[in-house]
Scaffold this active site. Structure first.
Site, PDB file in Angstrom:
ATOM      1  N   ASP A   1       0.843  -1.199   0.000  1.00 35.75           N
ATOM      2  CA  ASP A   1       0.000   0.000   0.000  1.00 35.75           C
ATOM      3  C   ASP A   1       0.881   1.253   0.000  1.00 35.75           C
ATOM      4  O   ASP A   1       0.667   2.182  -0.791  1.00 35.75           O
ATOM      5  CB  ASP A   1      -0.907  -0.043   1.243  1.00 35.75           C
ATOM      6  CG  ASP A   1      -1.640   1.255   1.480  1.00 35.75           C
ATOM      7  OD1 ASP A   1      -2.706   1.439   0.879  1.00 35.75           O
ATOM      8  OD2 ASP A   1      -1.141   2.089   2.277  1.00 35.75           O
TER       9      ASP A   1
ATOM     10  N   LYS B   1       1.556   4.350  -2.952  1.00 32.72           N
ATOM     11  CA  LYS B   1       1.499   5.798  -2.691  1.00 32.72           C
ATOM     12  C   LYS B   1       2.835   6.458  -3.045  1.00 32.72           C
ATOM     13  O   LYS B   1       2.869   7.548  -3.620  1.00 32.72           O
ATOM     14  CB  LYS B   1       1.157   6.051  -1.220  1.00 32.72           C
ATOM     15  CG  LYS B   1      -0.249   5.589  -0.849  1.00 32.72           C
ATOM     16  CD  LYS B   1      -0.442   5.593   0.647  1.00 32.72           C
ATOM     17  CE  LYS B   1      -1.800   5.042   1.038  1.00 32.72           C
ATOM     18  NZ  LYS B   1      -1.906   4.730   2.468  1.00 32.72           N
TER      19      LYS B   1
END
Ligand SMILES: NC(=O)c1ccc[n+]([C@@H]2O[C@H](COP(=O)([O-])OP(=O)(O)OC[C@H]3O[C@@H](n4cnc5c(N)ncnc54)[C@H](OP(=O)(O)O)[C@@H]3O)[C@@H](O)[C@H]2O)c1
Length: 441
Positions: free
Chosen positions: A203, A207
């Site tokens: 995750d 980003k």
């Protein structure tokens, strides 16, 4: 005099979608004044209409589960807060091809096909706004694109995953095990039932791919970011590191390689940070991003990286910027977002030079510390600190070293010699230290 109306279609009505609807309704007057237009939700596309209708806020007739009905409804802006790729990405492409601006929180999609979507948007005279895709409510995308426009960005260091930061805080402050901290994060609603995306570092890698693209004007996809999660972290290492003045964080790091400025080091991994670094003060589920610009120096943004209203704050912020007309102008008329940029040149993880925390389980035999130090010395390592802990019940002695800067590849080779020489049990634990450029509190 009545204001012009800007119609908005929304895809998804979960945590973020409901936050967006709530803000638009409750702050309608203030937003109308800010952008000089009334923002009106004209249709919401969901999979389960009955479930969405039960939530309230919006009239039942606004919901549809039929994409044709959705796209046949008049709207100038599509807010995509469904997530994932597949059908959702298809809807985003269709919206852009129809010339509708898209506001999205979807990091998984942007970290793979962001550049393609930006090209598509430009071809059709519309824009893609994506503040909520990185760091939830923290305005890091806007800061990088607009606020720091005068700078050459040299490094980004982020705590970009609130679940991991929450778990590491629990482990370091309350001595919890990894599994106890994970269970608590799930019970508190910070971690999904399947925590893989968070604890594996993926995750945060998605980003970082988006942020690095913006900061360095190169095309980066998530697979360019080397990542290691927190799932192998043991509380003993957190404690031993604390004894030496360090705190453990999962950091997402994008740095220029000083030997080749066109090359970047892109990585997510657990890191020990000196306790006086501001990043160590970021506790619980909070996020923070430190950016180093050549002119401004160190800028740090701190706040909530997830949750209904923090994320809706970023989505609605984008929506207002698009509705006001200025974002779309910047998107189309400047080179602020990547689509034609060169592919990133990534420094391989084994070539990365950094200081390390190393723990060996040494055999309890005379001269073992000397033998280990000799092997480390022959591999070119300098030792900044050494601490020997009490013998464990299984007759191994935990030995902790803080090394000077060393190439990770050289370190792995030294570990190989050490295992062959029979002085240690199991694989050593090696955790990088992050030495951020200057400026500590
Ligand atoms: N939650 C956060 O704190 C946060 C923070 C930053 C970014 N984001 C991003 O924001 C996005 C939304 O997250 P969320 O937490 O709000 O998710 P969520 O609570 O799971 O809600 C997703 C919504 O999208 C709908 N949906 C899913 N696939 C769809 C499809 N193919 N067509 C139409 N509707 C579809 C779901 O409908 P059903 O319920 O009917 O399946 C649900 O209403 C994601 O991209 C996420 O990464 C979230």
């Amino acid at each position: 005099m009545s204001q012009p109306v800007i119609e908005v279609g929304m895809i998804g009505y979960g945590t973020v979608g409901q936050g967006v609807a709530s803000l638009l309704i409750k702050q309608a007057r203030a937003y109308g004044l800010r952008v000089g237009a009334e923002i009106k939700i004209s249709k919401v596309l969901v999979r389960d209409r009955a479930k969405a209708q039960k939530v309230g806020f919006l009239g039942a007739d606004l919901f549809t589960d039929d994409a044709e009905t959705f796209f046949n409804t008049p709207m100038q802006i599509v807010v995509e807060v469904a997530g994932g790729r597949g059908a959702v990405e298809g809807h985003v492409r269709r919206a852009l091809e129809a010339g509708k601006h898209v506001v999205t929180a979807n990091k998984a999609m942007l970290a793979e096909v962001g550049a393609e979507l930006f090209t598509l948007a430009r071809e059709h005279g519309c824009s893609v706004a994506f503040e909520a895709s990185c760091g939830g409510g923290i305005p890091i995308v806007t800061s990088l694109k607009f606020g720091m426009m005068a700078n050459r960005i040299d490094g980004i260091y982020g705590i970009l995953n609130g679940t991991c930061n929450y778990m590491l805080t629990e482990m370091s402050e309350k001595g919890k095990t990894y599994f106890a901290a994970l269970k608590e994060a799930q019970e508190a609603g910070f971690a999904e039932a399947d925590p893989f995306m968070d604890v594996s570092g993926l995750d945060a890698a998605q980003k970082l791919a988006i942020l690095a693209s913006l900061a360095f004007n190169v095309k980066v996809v998530a697979s360019d970011v080397w990542h290691e999660g927190i799932d192998q972290i043991q509380r003993d290492d957190i404690r031993f590191g604390q004894e030496l003045g360090y705190e453990l964080k999962l950091l997402a790091i994008a740095e220029r390689n000083i030997e080749d400025l066109s090359q970047l080091s892109l990585r997510v991994h657990p890191c020990f940070l000196k306790k006086n670094q501001m990043m160590t003060q970021v506790r619980g589920s909070f996020n923070a991003v430190s950016v180093y610009g050549h002119a401004v120096g160190h800028v740090m943004l701190y706040g909530r990286g997830a949750g209904m209203f923090p994320t809706a704050s970023a989505v609605v912020g984008d929506l207002l910027n698009v509705a006001g007309g200025w974002y779309s102008k910047a998107f189309n008329e400047t080179k602020l977002v990547y689509d034609q940029n060169p592919l990133v040149k990534v420094l391989p993880a084994e070539d990365l030079v950094s200081r390390h925390y190393i723990r060996f389980n040494a055999k309890d035999v005379p001269g073992v510390v000397g033998k280990i130090s000799t092997i480390l010395g022959e591999a070119g390592l300098t030792i900044n600190a050494l601490r020997q802990h009490e013998k464990s019940p299984n007759a191994f002695v935990p030995l902790v070293f803080i090394t000077g800067p060393v190439r990770r590849g050289a370190l792995e080779r030294a570990f190989g010699y050490m295992k062959d020489s029979g002085v240690i049990d199991r694989d050593p634990v090696a955790i990088r230290l992050a030495d951020m450029p200057g400026e500590s509190i």
